[in-house]
Design an enzyme around this catalytic site. Structure first.
Site, PDB file in Angstrom:
ATOM      1  N   THR A  78       0.806  -1.212   0.000  1.00 43.80           N
ATOM      2  CA  THR A  78       0.000   0.000   0.000  1.00 43.80           C
ATOM      3  C   THR A  78       0.842   1.266   0.000  1.00 43.80           C
ATOM      4  O   THR A  78       0.530   2.241  -0.669  1.00 43.80           O
ATOM      5  CB  THR A  78      -0.932  -0.014   1.229  1.00 43.80           C
ATOM      6  N   THR A 153       1.865  -4.331   4.555  1.00 44.50           N
ATOM      7  CA  THR A 153       1.837  -4.587   6.000  1.00 44.50           C
ATOM      8  C   THR A 153       1.498  -6.037   6.353  1.00 44.50           C
ATOM      9  O   THR A 153       1.834  -6.498   7.439  1.00 44.50           O
ATOM     10  CB  THR A 153       0.813  -3.664   6.702  1.00 44.50           C
ATOM     11  N   ASP A 154       0.850  -6.773   5.448  1.00 46.88           N
ATOM     12  CA  ASP A 154       0.381  -8.124   5.784  1.00 46.88           C
ATOM     13  C   ASP A 154       1.479  -9.018   6.340  1.00 46.88           C
ATOM     14  O   ASP A 154       1.280  -9.717   7.337  1.00 46.88           O
ATOM     15  CB  ASP A 154      -0.225  -8.797   4.550  1.00 46.88           C
ATOM     16  N   LYS A 230       1.568  -7.749  13.373  1.00 44.90           N
ATOM     17  CA  LYS A 230       0.376  -7.009  12.957  1.00 44.90           C
ATOM     18  C   LYS A 230      -0.799  -7.534  13.765  1.00 44.90           C
ATOM     19  O   LYS A 230      -1.141  -8.710  13.667  1.00 44.90           O
ATOM     20  CB  LYS A 230       0.132  -7.199  11.452  1.00 44.90           C
TER      21      LYS A 230
END
Lengths: 405, 405
Positions: A78, A153-154, A230
């Site tokens: 992203t 970020t995953d 996360k």
């Protein structure tokens, strides 16, 4: 179509000026001169000022000799997605000029060079990608004062763990991502990038993850790559240090860095690369009813590294013990907890003691994901037997000696 | 050997009186008359008062007609372990007399009947145990005003989920455990049990988990069974409601109950039992490098229910999509997130949209563990096709309509 045009509007009794961004909500989204996006549901258009050039002038960036030099390596995600102001399409270009055009404040912090390594969604990262990434960072660290890696970020915490184990670094290596893309009013991309830039020139020599520390735009945390996870699907402060304090807090917009825990300082370690990872390592989450045949399935496929996400202090059902005992003869089995927080202790209850007798190794306060990567690293570089000795020893901050968390 | 004797000691300038408990730390551990244990590292023995009878007089408990009647069902675990004051051995007896002897305050709250169903460590619980447990609770609810289930903490949230789905209850069904056994000074057993007793006679009609809400002995939380998770290996406040507020807070020692969220009230639902669970349902945690052959392995063994713990908003690597598409033809695949917090949304990124096209169902804000049990329940009672329709519908509070957490 106002998209791509510079406009002046009146909203909430104030005048705003900025570039109209593509919007999927029906609201007007303005990229303000501060670099931030703001969304307006009710507004009055005062003036259309000009069209914005999509092509940003290249080669116009002059480097300042008084500033440190930082390399930004993009892997996708992203934060690296850039919306063409006129077409609304997401582009994958990634140049220093674009970064500085998007976040001009960064040019006050450091001279930036950029490199596009991958343009993939982070759920598609594989161990081979981590090896290539570690090699690129290693090369960049020879020339630059710090390295920033933009990443989806995953799986950012998996990648950060991998680079942290593979690379002994005397300089900052900062992973940064965004939970909201830059075409959304609530984007965290610009602030995260500025905080990571400040971190990349600071007095630290390790692999960190820099993300929003709260849901406001007031500070970022620098998390140790091997202690972070996360913990929310969508919040901007999704990343949390588990069983450890964050390494630093970077206030925004002051960019003041406050150190919150011990750290490897800049220059403390030599630059070294260990670029092997054993891919046949598996992480298995236990649940009531899951049979131990799953372990045998992976073993029959040549897997010799096993991380189990057990329950509580580190348990699986008693009928797993015999299988684990057999597997432990030629494999390494590390116990972690699906609680995530806290430390493994298999000396309290019967099941735990039987697991230890079977040869299972207590994963201390390791995150399951970090234990997985650590096994990939240890087996790849040292083989099974040495891995068994090293897995409980803290190498890069992945094990805290005491659990106060 | 003082163990098992009633003594008077002087420590920290005060006089203490109590029964000497077995201690493994070398400290003197006294069970005080308040029901609490206290540890002393330095003390002066003043007097040995008497030996405590190991056998507690039975049949001496007279029930009070003005109090509600509660059934306590024991399944084992730390909270049910009882140390024989003389031998130090852990006993598995479990009678109302013992409970009242250990925690006499409970007799002021309700009349207690006790039943020993299992004496197993909770990591050994299996779906069949949940079925038997649900049946026992169902029978008990016909006669009693509430039911308490003592349970090991490791898998308590799995069991609570299972009973919550299998049992429509007009009365409180309260799971309670302890993180520290009652021979430890920091035991949470007595306070958790008292709070659960108060909860079991309160105005609620659903399956709850009652555990310490902080590390102090000041309050317990009642968590909804389908929204709770053990989030720490050892802390007494290990249980957290995820993507939901706790249902209630029970202050200690006042035992005042404050409701914190919506709830099924006492009498709101009819008593019904759905006592089937499909065991061939699997929870798979994705990580970078894990191949989709794992899905095929379980499918070939007859599994038709799959819960995936994906990354972020609900992703797996793109090379899983083809396998999932094939599996979805005769199976149900539900996506949850290893972030645990937040909601699945597969409409944002390409991978997610491809997953939806393949037939994967978004698991909303379901915990992975709850999604697993929900599939076992739905497939067992309704079959695959109806399960596909019901899995996204909130049945007992497992899905919150909005995610503010």
């Amino acid at each position: 179509m106002l998209t791509g045009k510079r406009v002046k509007i009146k909203a909430k009794g104030k005048i705003f000026e900025g570039i109209v961004m593509p919007s999927f909500t029906g609201n007007l989204v303005l990229k303000l001169d501060s670099g931030y996006n703001a969304g307006f549901c009710e507004y009055e258009l005062i003036e259309v000022l000009e069209e914005v050039k999509t092509q940003i002038r290249g080669a116009e960036i002059s480097k300042r000799e008084d500033l440190p030099n930082v390399k930004i390596i993009s892997t996708g995600g992203t934060i690296a997605s850039r919306v063409d102001y006129r077409t609304g399409a997401v582009t994958s270009q990634f140049t220093a000029e674009e970064i500085i055009s998007d976040v001009p404040e960064i040019a006050e912090i450091c001279n930036v060079d950029a490199e596009l390594l991958y343009n993939i969604l982070s759920e598609n990262m594989k161990p081979n990608n981590w090896i290539e990434l570690a090699r690129r960072v290693y090369e960049a660290l020879k020339k630059y004062d710090g390295v920033i890696i933009t990443h989806g970020t995953d799986t950012m915490h998996y990648s950060a763990s991998a680079v942290a184990f593979m690379l002994s670094t005397p300089k900052p290596v900062v992973f940064v991502g965004a939970q909201r893309s830059s075409d959304r009013p609530s984007s965290d991309a610009a602030m995260n990038l500025l905080c990571s830039a400040k971190l990349s020139i600071s007095d630290v020599g390790e692999v960190l993850v820099c993300m929003h520390g709260s849901t406001s735009d007031d500070f970022c945390y620098a998390h140790r790559g091997v202690k972070v996870r996360k913990m929310h699907t969508s919040r901007r402060d999704a990343f949390h240090s588990i069983n450890a304090k964050p390494v630093a807090r970077i206030d925004y917009p002051s960019l003041n860095v406050e150190w919150l825990s011990w750290r490897f300082k800049r220059g403390e370690r030599d630059l070294k690369l260990f670029d092997k990872l054993e891919e046949k390592v598996v992480l298995i989450k236990f649940f009531p009813g899951l049979g131990s045949d799953l372990i045998e399935y992976f073993h029959s496929k040549g897997y010799r590294g096993f991380v189990i996400e057990g329950t509580g202090l580190g348990h699986v059902s008693t009928d797993w013990i015999e299988t684990l005992k057999k597997i432990c003869e030629d494999s390494i089995v590390v116990m972690t907890s699906q609680c995530l927080y806290g430390r493994i202790c298999d000396r309290v209850y019967d099941t735990g003691r039987d697991l230890l007798k079977a040869g299972v190794i207590e994963g201390e306060d390791l995150l399951p994901e970090t234990a997985l990567i650590k096994l990939m690293f240890l087996i790849g570089n040292y083989g099974i037997e040495k891995a068994k000795k090293l897995v409980k020893i803290n190498l890069v901050g992945e094990i805290e000696s005491r659990s106060d968390y």
